[in-house]
Scaffold this motif. Structure first.
Motif, PDB file in Angstrom:
ATOM      1  N   THR A   7       0.763  -1.020  -0.039  1.00  0.00           N
ATOM      2  CA  THR A   7       0.026  -0.020  -0.049  1.00  0.00           C
ATOM      3  C   THR A   7       0.722   1.394   0.219  1.00  0.00           C
ATOM      4  O   THR A   7       0.353   2.231  -0.318  1.00  0.00           O
ATOM      5  CB  THR A   7      -0.754   0.011   1.147  1.00  0.00           C
ATOM      6  OG1 THR A   7      -0.164  -0.036   2.450  1.00  0.00           O
ATOM      7  CG2 THR A   7      -2.042  -1.282   1.267  1.00  0.00           C
TER       8      THR A   7
ATOM      9  N   VAL B  74      -1.061  -4.938   2.999  1.00  0.00           N
ATOM     10  CA  VAL B  74      -2.173  -5.303   3.892  1.00  0.00           C
ATOM     11  C   VAL B  74      -2.412  -7.029   3.355  1.00  0.00           C
ATOM     12  O   VAL B  74      -2.544  -7.210   2.282  1.00  0.00           O
ATOM     13  CB  VAL B  74      -3.425  -4.417   3.516  1.00  0.00           C
ATOM     14  CG1 VAL B  74      -4.749  -5.282   4.138  1.00  0.00           C
ATOM     15  CG2 VAL B  74      -3.422  -3.243   4.135  1.00  0.00           C
ATOM     16  N   GLU B  75      -2.535  -7.821   4.409  1.00  0.00           N
ATOM     17  CA  GLU B  75      -2.791  -9.158   4.220  1.00  0.00           C
ATOM     18  C   GLU B  75      -3.744  -9.680   4.835  1.00  0.00           C
ATOM     19  O   GLU B  75      -3.845  -9.461   6.312  1.00  0.00           O
ATOM     20  CB  GLU B  75      -1.498  -9.937   4.747  1.00  0.00           C
ATOM     21  CG  GLU B  75      -1.402 -11.605   4.220  1.00  0.00           C
ATOM     22  CD  GLU B  75      -0.280 -12.183   4.667  1.00  0.00           C
ATOM     23  OE1 GLU B  75       0.057 -13.245   4.324  1.00  0.00           O
ATOM     24  OE2 GLU B  75       0.758 -11.484   5.259  1.00  0.00           O
ATOM     25  N   ARG B  76      -4.938 -10.333   4.012  1.00  0.00           N
ATOM     26  CA  ARG B  76      -6.111 -10.816   4.695  1.00  0.00           C
ATOM     27  C   ARG B  76      -6.823  -9.741   5.572  1.00  0.00           C
ATOM     28  O   ARG B  76      -7.215  -9.905   6.673  1.00  0.00           O
ATOM     29  CB  ARG B  76      -5.891 -11.933   5.362  1.00  0.00           C
ATOM     30  CG  ARG B  76      -5.506 -13.066   4.559  1.00  0.00           C
ATOM     31  CD  ARG B  76      -5.290 -14.572   5.162  1.00  0.00           C
ATOM     32  NE  ARG B  76      -4.773 -15.568   4.451  1.00  0.00           N
ATOM     33  CZ  ARG B  76      -3.666 -15.657   4.034  1.00  0.00           C
ATOM     34  NH1 ARG B  76      -2.716 -14.973   4.814  1.00  0.00           N
ATOM     35  NH2 ARG B  76      -3.229 -16.365   3.294  1.00  0.00           N
ATOM     36  N   GLY B  77      -6.871  -8.425   5.221  1.00  0.00           N
ATOM     37  CA  GLY B  77      -7.397  -7.337   5.957  1.00  0.00           C
ATOM     38  C   GLY B  77      -6.527  -6.805   7.270  1.00  0.00           C
ATOM     39  O   GLY B  77      -6.829  -5.815   7.751  1.00  0.00           O
ATOM     40  N   ARG B  78      -5.478  -7.443   7.317  1.00  0.00           N
ATOM     41  CA  ARG B  78      -4.495  -6.910   8.336  1.00  0.00           C
ATOM     42  C   ARG B  78      -3.352  -6.215   7.891  1.00  0.00           C
ATOM     43  O   ARG B  78      -2.604  -6.645   6.928  1.00  0.00           O
ATOM     44  CB  ARG B  78      -4.006  -8.164   9.167  1.00  0.00           C
ATOM     45  CG  ARG B  78      -5.146  -9.020  10.053  1.00  0.00           C
ATOM     46  CD  ARG B  78      -4.506  -9.855  11.094  1.00  0.00           C
ATOM     47  NE  ARG B  78      -3.668 -10.632  10.405  1.00  0.00           N
ATOM     48  CZ  ARG B  78      -3.812 -11.831   9.751  1.00  0.00           C
ATOM     49  NH1 ARG B  78      -5.091 -12.339   9.815  1.00  0.00           N
ATOM     50  NH2 ARG B  78      -2.769 -12.786   9.286  1.00  0.00           N
TER      51      ARG B  78
ATOM     52  N   ARG C 293     -11.146  -0.702  -4.873  1.00  0.00           N
ATOM     53  CA  ARG C 293     -10.028  -1.249  -4.403  1.00  0.00           C
ATOM     54  C   ARG C 293      -9.194  -2.373  -4.938  1.00  0.00           C
ATOM     55  O   ARG C 293      -8.125  -2.729  -4.601  1.00  0.00           O
ATOM     56  CB  ARG C 293     -10.652  -1.968  -3.035  1.00  0.00           C
ATOM     57  CG  ARG C 293     -11.644  -3.000  -3.358  1.00  0.00           C
ATOM     58  CD  ARG C 293     -11.912  -3.685  -1.988  1.00  0.00           C
ATOM     59  NE  ARG C 293     -13.035  -4.811  -2.113  1.00  0.00           N
ATOM     60  CZ  ARG C 293     -14.309  -4.569  -2.409  1.00  0.00           C
ATOM     61  NH1 ARG C 293     -14.755  -3.356  -2.205  1.00  0.00           N
ATOM     62  NH2 ARG C 293     -15.104  -5.651  -2.599  1.00  0.00           N
TER      63      ARG C 293
END
Length: 541
Positions: free
Chosen positions: A248, A267-271, A309
């Motif tokens: 990002t 960002v990985e799986r929303g984290r 996105r």
């Protein structure tokens, strides 16, 4: 600026460092990053276990993708052509075992296949359902003068001019234009500078523009023939390939006139997370994407625009560009979707009717007839019958065709709405009707599955640009980072090709590690008397 002084300055940090201490982080899983990883291992001596590739999607390959099945219909966002001009690509793949036979390289497999299944277009242009005579390029004297002037004048003189600003209306009705634009993807509002680069880079193609005999193709689609072998080889070298990780932002630090990347945010799986880069670490970052935001339709529904996105590679470039000068201007390429989007479509026939009719029209077997462009199509439809099998594991009796429309905003002739709003069925109705096959329309439709694909940024790299809109592969003063892919600047070379991405990867690694003398000069037709003479003979005929 691409001078030897700049290359020497930026190469110093890694040229003499122990390879065992270097960690490399590659952002993006397309061909540019995969190639850069190979060069890091093979030419720079960086151990594979110290290389990570971060990819937002759930598979690698970027624009070289393919999927689906014989039952549900195959899919392919784009198709690729190769040839003698792809020297760097063939050199890269010569050390990579092929998909089916590890004793042969991908390059050997491709050249052997291309020789056995040589193209020779039998219906390069079709009009009113009939094969058009392409023995002449169709130029008048004004067209000839304009094209020769474009070739001979320096690129800098063109600035941000468009193709339509350099040629008169007659030019855009010539056989040359229809064959050239449908082969490479140019539209009249695209960059004249990019068009000039293509003419000079592929000057050797002019005498065989109609036959397409000089074109080479991989045995299967790009994912199966190129990406899968590359990924398999990189894994065998210990490279860590991470999917579902969206980069990002990048953090930079500046000291003594040199800039360094100090962290990669992701960002990985929303984290959210971040990877800090030390003094011996480097980052190679793919900017932009021609297939970002792609979406698939079905036989009964058109593709719908993907959420914003899904354009993560563009969002990353916007943030990086805001960090300082020398990082390019992404808005020149990604903010004109109405001028860069395409609809592509993959056809999976359930019987041989479509292919039998096309083979009879072309006089060539499937996979050897080259591109077919429907000259009088409002969408300017172009398609190609793949040599079976086009997919690894594809049933022997199964055929696949792939095509696209250059003018997807226009209403069709038989389906009176834009191609953008059409289902796969409606695209086939327009295609078959333009070919004059209304007598067999119901049977043709019953025997095929068509999967359309919306690509918002497909020709974004062709948009008119200023000199600084694309960053250098290794920007001046960069200590530990480089940019690769279709949206960095490589003098004289042509975007929208696998070769350009591979070239950017080689430049990135060679510049950072100090062996730029291994990069061969880019081919330009003006420097080769025989190619220039043959091209002029065709242009003036």
């Amino acid at each position: 600026m691409d001078t030897s002084e700049t290359r020497t300055k930026t190469a110093a940090p890694f040229a003499s460092r122990p390879r065992a201490g270097i960690r490399a982080y590659l952002v993006g899983g397309g061909i540019a990053s995969l190639a850069a990883a190979v060069y890091l291992i093979r030419d720079a001596g960086v151990p594979g276990a110290q290389i990570q590739i971060l990819e937002q999607a759930h598979e690698f390959g970027g624009s070289l993708d393919a999927g689906g099945s014989a039952e549900q219909g195959y899919t392919m966002r784009g198709s690729r052509m190769f040839g003698a001009a792809y020297g760097l690509t063939y050199d890269l793949l010569d050390g990579i075992p092929s998909l089916d036979d590890p004793s042969r390289s991908v390059t050997q497999d491709t050249l052997e296949f291309s020789q056995a299944a040589e193209w020779h277009a039998g219906a390069r242009l079709i009009e009113r359902g009939q094969v058009r005579d392409t023995s002449s390029l169709g130029f008048d004297n004004r067209d000839r003068v304009a094209l020769i002037q474009l070739m001979l004048n320096p690129e800098a003189s063109l600035g941000a001019a468009t193709i339509e600003q350099c040629f008169g209306p007659h030019f855009f009705g010539t056989n040359f234009w229809f064959m050239w634009c449908s082969m490479f993807g140019f539209e009249p509002w695209h960059s004249a500078a990019e068009f000039r680069r293509y003419v000079l880079r592929f000057l050797l193609l002019l005498p065989e523009l109609a036959s397409m005999r000089l074109i080479q193709t991989t045995r299967y689609n790009g994912r199966d023939s190129i990406v899968t072998p590359l990924v398999r080889w990189l894994k065998s070298q210990g490279v860590r390939l991470r999917t579902g990780v969206e980069a990002t932002d990048l953090e930079f630090a500046e000291a003594d006139g040199a800039r360094s990347v100090t962290a990669i945010h992701w960002v990985e799986r929303g984290r959210p997370g971040a990877t800090a880069l030390g003094a011996d670490d480097l980052a190679i970052v793919t900017l932009g994407s021609m297939t970002a935001g792609a979406s698939l339709g079905t036989m009964d529904a058109p593709p719908r625009p993907a959420p914003q996105r899904d354009a993560g590679s563009w969002n990353l470039w916007r943030r990086v560009a805001a960090r300082g000068s020398g990082f390019g201007r992404p808005q020149a390429f990604c903010e004109h979707v109405e001028r860069t989007r395409w609809i592509t479509f993959t056809v999976t026939p359930r019987d041989g009717r479509f292919f039998e009719r096309m083979q009879a029209l072309c006089g060539r077997p499937a996979g050897r007839g080259g591109l077919v462009t429907v000259k009088d199509s409002p969408w300017l439809l172009t398609f190609h019958l793949y040599h079976p099998p086009a997919y690894a594991g594809q049933p022997e009796s199964q055929f696949v065709s792939w095509g696209y429309g250059l003018f997807a905003d226009r209403p069709g002739r038989f389906v009176p709405k834009p191609m953008l709003d059409c289902s796969g069925r409606e695209i086939l109705v327009e295609l078959f009707s333009m070919l004059g096959w209304q007598d067999d329309l119901d049977q043709l439709l019953a025997g095929a599955t068509c999967r359309p694909c919306l690509l918002p940024y497909t020709t974004s790299q062709f948009m008119p640009r200023a000199p600084d809109d694309r960053p250098q592969v290794v920007p001046e003063g960069a200590r530990n980072f480089a940019f690769v892919g279709q949206y960095c600047e490589i003098p004289d070379d042509v975007v929208y090709t696998v070769e350009y991405s591979v070239h950017s990867a080689l430049r990135a690694v060679a510049t950072l590690f100090g062996f730029t003398e291994r990069i061969p000069p880019t081919y330009q037709g003006l420097r080769h008397a025989s190619a220039l003479t043959d091209a002029m003979r065709i242009i003036l005929a």
